[in-house]
Design an enzyme around this catalytic site. Structure first.
Site, short mmCIF file in Angstrom:
data_model
loop_
_atom_site.label_atom_id
_atom_site.label_comp_id
_atom_site.label_asym_id
_atom_site.label_seq_id
_atom_site.Cartn_x
_atom_site.Cartn_y
_atom_site.Cartn_z
N PRO A 186 -0.54 -1.49 17.37
CA PRO A 186 -0.29 -1.72 18.80
C PRO A 186 0.71 -2.86 19.03
CG PRO A 186 -2.64 -1.60 18.35
CD PRO A 186 -1.96 -1.68 17.03
N SER A 193 -7.62 -0.76 -2.07
CA SER A 193 -6.58 -1.58 -2.67
C SER A 193 -7.09 -2.90 -3.23
CB SER A 193 -5.48 -1.87 -1.63
OG SER A 193 -6.00 -2.60 -0.53
N LYS A 237 1.56 -6.64 3.33
CA LYS A 237 0.87 -7.47 2.34
C LYS A 237 1.83 -8.48 1.70
CE LYS A 237 -2.52 -3.87 1.25
NZ LYS A 237 -3.02 -2.93 0.23
#
Length: 783
Positions: free
Chosen positions: A356, A677, A720
């Site tokens: 968003p 992950s 990341k």
């Protein structure tokens, strides 16, 4: 007849607009302009005549000599009456013609040196012939148009002076000021009679044309009145027969004939109009049938807007209010470029996927502006009813078309940019599955004949540019997902947010709060502190609200201090916003046993994620805490299985799992965490805690793990990596298959790291641990 010129002193001048005073005439004039009032006062004091002369340009309020005609009328002032508002009404009598040799301003009034003209008339046959010609022309005009009453005309004919005859006839007959001025300027009486005769003949011709036009209008009015009576009679007959008013039916037929309907729509329209004509008054179906026909006719059959295919302009519009979003902009430029080559190309069906606040909806508006198309938006969040897409069947009470047909009606064109916002938020219930209804809409091979349940007609949607937005593709059904071209809209980096805040958000909020550009300024350090300390998001919505708060408080401070500029410093930032809400967890300052820096991808972007592991005497129980999801728990179990299967290489007793309990914890337990992950992170923490070997504090890692120790690729690598960049990490361990994704990461970010591409878990442990266990080191050396 002879003409005599006599010298005359300088006369005051009264300029008039849209009127004319002839000799031998008396008329009232309202005098209100300063120069005219001054001329009037002078004439009254010195008992002088005045020169009444017309303006050549009526729009000028303060005329000079060049704005007046040269020939006017010398007049005497017989009466003066003062009116309210510095206006005087005077009664003037024309004496003779006068030509102004020169104009000049004196004592606040306009004066002229005037040469008057005296005419000595001699009755000659030529003069008599001219008068009769004028009288004949006037009689002809009066036969066509009764300009003058017969008694007034006879009084004019009875005048003994030809000079007076022509002047009075011109004053009462000629409507245009230029014609009357020409008569005034024609000094020779013979020439004046010829000119007046020609003007009367022209007026006769014009009057004849007017008479013919009036006759046509009168005939048309009679025909319209006759038609009205016949229609009223027809309406009465239809009422007796129980039929509806035929005028509405006729109007619908005319609209149908002028609308380029498809063959199917035209046939359907004719059939419904025929049904309508046989319905009795008060029949409930009249309203529904009329509404249905009007819906058909209101659709933009064949109407399209012309695309603006200027690539340079499109780039400028897309870059104007949006920083970054390079993939989106590149795809639109490609579409426009191909459209220049292939004019009939079907509209693409794009899906912008991203968190968003990154500008997905606003960039679609910019796309419509760049192409020059209409923009329609439909929010799909919470839509459960299939009828929202396809409409209701006409058998239902209050049935209406779906929002797609309604949107095209509002746009008025067949090729708008149609935005389906939040397509991942649709759901289904007993009223149908909207996502399934969207399959036809978002399929370029099927939507050329889209059928709304209400319309029951094929309507071509192939020219529409459909764009959808979503926060995640996980909840989009696979068949619908397959029909769309997915374009990732990633979260903004800190540097991108810095540019957006300085170039767009701060100027926008400054203007929105009524301030001049640059009234509120913030340097780069202040903006960076606001981004890091007061916002935690992928987009910039909270950042914009925070900047708006600073601007609002700055307005208060400006009004209190009386200055209209505010340069925000660190002290003012804390005063306006309070203490910083967020602090970034920085890694340990030295290697620690059982503590590993992991990386996570959340809705607000990338985050560093510490994974802690501790051992204690027990019975081999694995404790997992930190509000972990099922996938993350499974990753922990898989990591423990790999450690147990390689216990000999790690130098661990075979029965360590029977004598030790293991506790894996991920801090910030109030925040849900899930995903595969973290597999390599958990296995590194377990290995360090069981072997007692510390983990390097400047290493961060991400990757999914298999039972065989293989490192699998993950998603969100850009976010990341940015989280590791902010945390000051120096070594970044990623899956080998993710190396290709490094191209999307800015070069200035990658320059901070040493990237390690891991294929097996041994590659991870080799880089993460201060040293490898002797058994594992020996195994790797042997390989």
């Amino acid at each position: 007849m002879s003409e005599k010129k006599t010298r005359h002193p300088v006369l005051p001048v009264i300029a008039v607009r849209d009127m004319m005073l002839f000799p031998h005439m008396t008329m009232n004039l309202d005098v209100g302009r300063p120069k005219s009032l001054a001329a009037l006062e002078y004439a009254m004091e010195h008992e002088s005549n005045v020169l009444i002369v017309a303006q050549s340009n009526e729009d000028i309020d303060d005329p000079s000599g060049k704005d007046l005609y040269t020939v006017g009328t010398i007049a005497t002032i017989n009466q003066v009456m003062n009116l309210p508002g510095d206006v005087s009404r005077i009664l003037v009598e024309g004496v003779r013609r006068g030509i102004a040799q020169s104009y000049h301003v004196s004592k606040g009034m306009l004066t002229a040196t005037v040469t008057p003209y005296e005419t000595n008339e001699e009755n000659t046959p030529e003069l008599e012939a001219g008068i009769r010609a004028v009288q004949d022309a006037m009689n002809a005009l009066n036969n066509v148009s009764q300009r003058l009453a017969s008694d007034a005309l006879q009084n004019i004919y009875a005048l003994s002076s030809p000079d007076e005859f022509t002047d009075i006839l011109a004053a009462n007959l000629l409507p245009r000021l230029t014609d009357r001025q020409k008569i005034l300027e024609t000094l020779n009486i013979h020439e004046r009679l010829e000119v007046l005769c020609a003007m009367i003949e022209r007026e006769t011709e014009i009057a004849g044309i007017e008479r013919r036009i009036q006759a046509k209008v009168h005939a048309s009015m009679e025909k319209n009145q006759r038609d009205f009576y016949l229609r009223e009679q027809l309406r009465a007959v239809q009422s007796e027969l129980g039929q509806i008013d035929g005028s509405e039916e006729e109007e619908l037929r005319k609209r149908m004939e002028s609308t380029p309907l498809s063959d199917e729509a035209r046939e359907k329209c004719l059939k419904e109009i025929e049904r309508l004509s046989h319905m009795g008054p008060g029949t409930p179906e009249i309203s529904t049938t009329t509404t249905y026909i009007e819906w058909i006719l209101d659709l933009p059959w064949g109407k399209t807007t012309e695309d603006n295919l200027d690539l340079a302009r499109a780039r400028e519009v897309l870059n104007k209010n949006h920083y970054g979003l390079d993939k989106v902009k590149e795809r639109i430029i490609e579409y426009l470029a191909v459209l220049q080559v292939k004019k009939d190309m079907k509209g693409p069906i794009l899906c912008f996927v991203g968190p968003p606040g990154v500008g997905k909806t606003s960039i679609v508006r910019a796309i419509a502006e760049a192409i020059g198309r209409k923009f329609i938006q439909m929010s799909l969040g919470g839509v459960r009813d299939e009828a929202e897409i396809r409409g209701h069947r006409r058998t239902y009470l209050g049935a209406i078309p779906g929002r797609i047909i309604n949107g095209l009606k509002q746009a008025g064109t067949m090729n708008p940019v149609f935005l389906f916002d939040e397509i991942d938020k649709m759901s289904s219930d007993i009223r149908g599955d909207p996502a399934s209804a969207m399959l036809e809409v978002l399929d370029a091979e099927q939507n050329m004949a889209f059928r709304d349940h209400y319309m029951e007609l094929a309507f071509d949607l192939s020219k529409v540019m459909f764009i959808t937005t979503a926060n995640s593709v996980d909840s989009i059904p696979a068949p619908l997902f397959d029909r769309m071209e997915i374009i990732e809209v990633p979260s903004y980096t800190e540097e991108e947010k810095l540019h957006i805040a300085s170039l767009h958000l701060l100027p926008k909020q400054t203007e929105a709060h009524g301030l001049q550009p640059g009234a509120v300024t913030m340097n780069e350090d202040i903006l960076r502190r606001i981004i890091e300390g007061y916002t935690r998001e992928a987009g910039v919505r909270t950042l914009e609200r925070t900047i708006a708060k600073v601007v609002r408080k700055s307005v208060v401070a400006m009004l209190d201090s009386g200055t209209m500029h505010r340069d925000i410093d660190l002290e003012q930032m804390h005063e306006y916003l309070g203490a910083e809400r967020y602090t970034r967890e920085m890694p340990e300052q030295e290697p620690r046993v059982g503590i590993v820096n992991g990386l996570a991808y959340t809705q607000v972007g990338g985050e560093t994620l510490e994974v802690e592991c501790s051992t204690m005497p027990g019975k081999g129980v694995l404790h997992l805490t930190g509000k972990l999801g099922d996938v993350m728990k499974e990753s922990a179990e898989a990591a423990l299985t790999w450690v147990r299967s390689h216990s000999d290489q790690l130098g661990l007793p075979e029965d360590f799992h029977d004598r030790l309990d293991l506790h894996v914890h991920v801090p910030e337990g109030a925040v849900p965490k899930d995903g595969p992950s973290a597999g390599v992170t958990i296995i590194t923490a377990l290995t360090s805690a069981l072997t007692g070997i510390p983990v390097r504090h400047d290493v961060a890692m991400t990757g999914e793990l298999t039972l065989r120790g293989r490192v699998l690729p993950i998603g969100g690598l850009k976010e990341k990596t940015l989280a590791a960049y902010r945390a000051g990490i120096r070594v970044l361990i990623i899956p080998k298959e993710n190396v290709k994704d490094l191209e999307e990461i800015p070069a200035y970010v990658l320059s901070q790291f040493r990237i390690v591409a891991a294929d097996q878990i041994e590659d991870v442990l080799k880089e993460a641990l201060v040293r490898l266990p002797e058994g594992l080191q020996a195994s790797l050396s042997a390989d």
